[in-house]
Design an enzyme around this catalytic site. Structure first.
Site, mmCIF file in Angstrom:
data_model
loop_
_atom_site.group_PDB
_atom_site.id
_atom_site.type_symbol
_atom_site.label_atom_id
_atom_site.label_comp_id
_atom_site.label_asym_id
_atom_site.label_seq_id
_atom_site.Cartn_x
_atom_site.Cartn_y
_atom_site.Cartn_z
ATOM 1 C CG HIS A 245 -2.212 -1.310 1.141
ATOM 2 N ND1 HIS A 245 -3.097 -1.382 2.049
ATOM 3 C CD2 HIS A 245 -2.177 -2.168 0.399
ATOM 4 C CE1 HIS A 245 -3.848 -2.218 1.694
ATOM 5 N NE2 HIS A 245 -3.353 -2.826 0.701
ATOM 6 C CD GLU B 215 -14.027 4.056 -0.911
ATOM 7 O OE1 GLU B 215 -14.591 3.480 0.076
ATOM 8 O OE2 GLU B 215 -13.552 5.147 -0.965
#
Length: 369
Positions: free
Chosen positions: A146, A239
């Protein structure tokens, strides 16, 4: 290198009704033999600047020949999801030959973090010169996950950089004294713009633009200059967001996903006062990646649409928008069979795609005549 056309009919089925007609898309192999390529930028002479995650940046000429890796890169902590990641050209590159790139920067005791640097591409396109690190994410963490690392230059000349929360430190996305899980905004000299939303607050880092992000993998400016990005959910809840200064996008307090293997995250809620809802979310996840807007006339009926890459789903998604809302989603290239890492519109108006594998490809997406 000869271009190799590969026919993949565009999937006509849409998740929502779309006004534009389906087009037949034919990918051409511009180049191959790239090791996990991550980002592509377009040089004025018609060649391509590509990053490879193991820590290489190289020029590909207009005929698809791969150049030798450029010299002049900083130390890079390549491993897992980390390495050499995004690259973009300065808006005035034709005059100053300046580019910006982000990467996983090594620290002490196996720690690392996302960093943003700028440099000049030499006139012979063989090396980077005058390297300057503009920003280093703090704190550094021992993680290979990440990193975020998409760069966008705003119309005002400032730079936005997406930053992941490093996976095992998800609570840091809500901590304004940490860069983890944030989007930051800096000047091209590394300075903090005076109108950043948290400037002057002792309880917040001044570089922060927005927060509550998980693993941002795509970012782009819309034709009207607004900033859009996408981010991975955990198991579900990928998203699309349109981050605005000072706003909280919820992770990990609200999410449409769940823990890997099942089970709620936190209270298992999707809404909370003071936290923004995504413009769109995918459940199950497609593993979103690069993002671009179509501004050319190459794809009839698609001008103004967003395109998003998908790693897990191994395709593109065409997104139609109206008044800032998603009105349609159409999967494209369903038979591609490769993880899509990046998608950009080139100066010639065609879309270009990078595929993420050990023998990755640079593809040009043409329409059938």
């Amino acid at each position: 290198m000869r271009l190799h056309p590969i026919a993949y009919p565009a999937l006509a089925l849409s998740l929502f009704a779309t006004a534009a007609p389906a087009l037949e898309i034919e990918p051409e192999v511009v180049a191959q033999g790239l090791q996990n390529p991550w980002a592509v930028a377009f040089l004025p002479d018609g060649s391509f600047l590509v990053t490879e995650r193991p820590g290489r940046m190289r020029v590909i000429d207009s005929k698809g020949a791969l150049g030798q890796p450029l010299s002049g890169l900083p130390a890079i902590a390549a491993g897992g999801q980390g390495g050499l990641l995004d690259v973009v050209l300065d808006s005035d590159f034709a005059q100053n030959r300046t580019l910006y790139f982000c990467y996983s920067e090594p620290g002490n005791n196996a720690s690392n973090s996302t960093a943003l640097a700028k440099a000049r591409l030499s006139s012979d396109q063989r090396q980077l010169e005058d390297l300057q690190v503009l920003f280093s994410q703090k704190p550094k963490k021992a993680s290979q996950l990440h990193f975020g690392c998409r760069i966008v230059e705003r119309p005002d000349g400032s730079l936005l950089l997406t930053l992941g929360e490093r996976s095992h430190f998800k609570e840091e996305a809500q901590n304004l004294q940490s860069h983890l899980g944030k989007i930051v905004r800096i000047g091209k000299d590394g300075s903090v713009p005076k109108d950043n939303p948290f400037v002057g607050r002792r309880d917040a880092l001044p570089e922060i633009w927005s927060y509550g992000h998980r693993s941002p993998q795509g970012a782009a400016l819309a034709p009207d200059g607004t900033f859009w990005m996408n981010e991975h959910g955990p198991q579900g809840g990928d998203e699309i967001n349109r981050p605005e200064p000072g706003k909280n996008y919820g992770w990990p307090v609200i999410t449409y996903g769940e823990n890997y293997g099942g089970g709620r995250i936190g209270a298992g809620i999707t809404h909370q006062k003071g936290m923004e809802q995504p413009v769109h979310q995918w459940t199950p996840s497609i593993a979103v990646s690069g993002m671009a807007f179509i501004t050319s006339d190459r794809y009839p009926g698609w001008k103004g649409n967003m395109v998003v890459g998908a790693l897990k789903a191994q395709r593109l998604e065409r997104i139609t928008l109206a008044a800032g809302k998603v009105t349609g989603v159409e999967p494209l290239l369903p038979q591609l069979g490769q993880r899509v890492r990046d998608v950009r519109q080139g100066p010639d108006g065609w879309l270009y795609v990078l595929t993420d594998r050990s023998n990755g490809q640079l593809l040009r997406l043409k329409t059938q005549p």
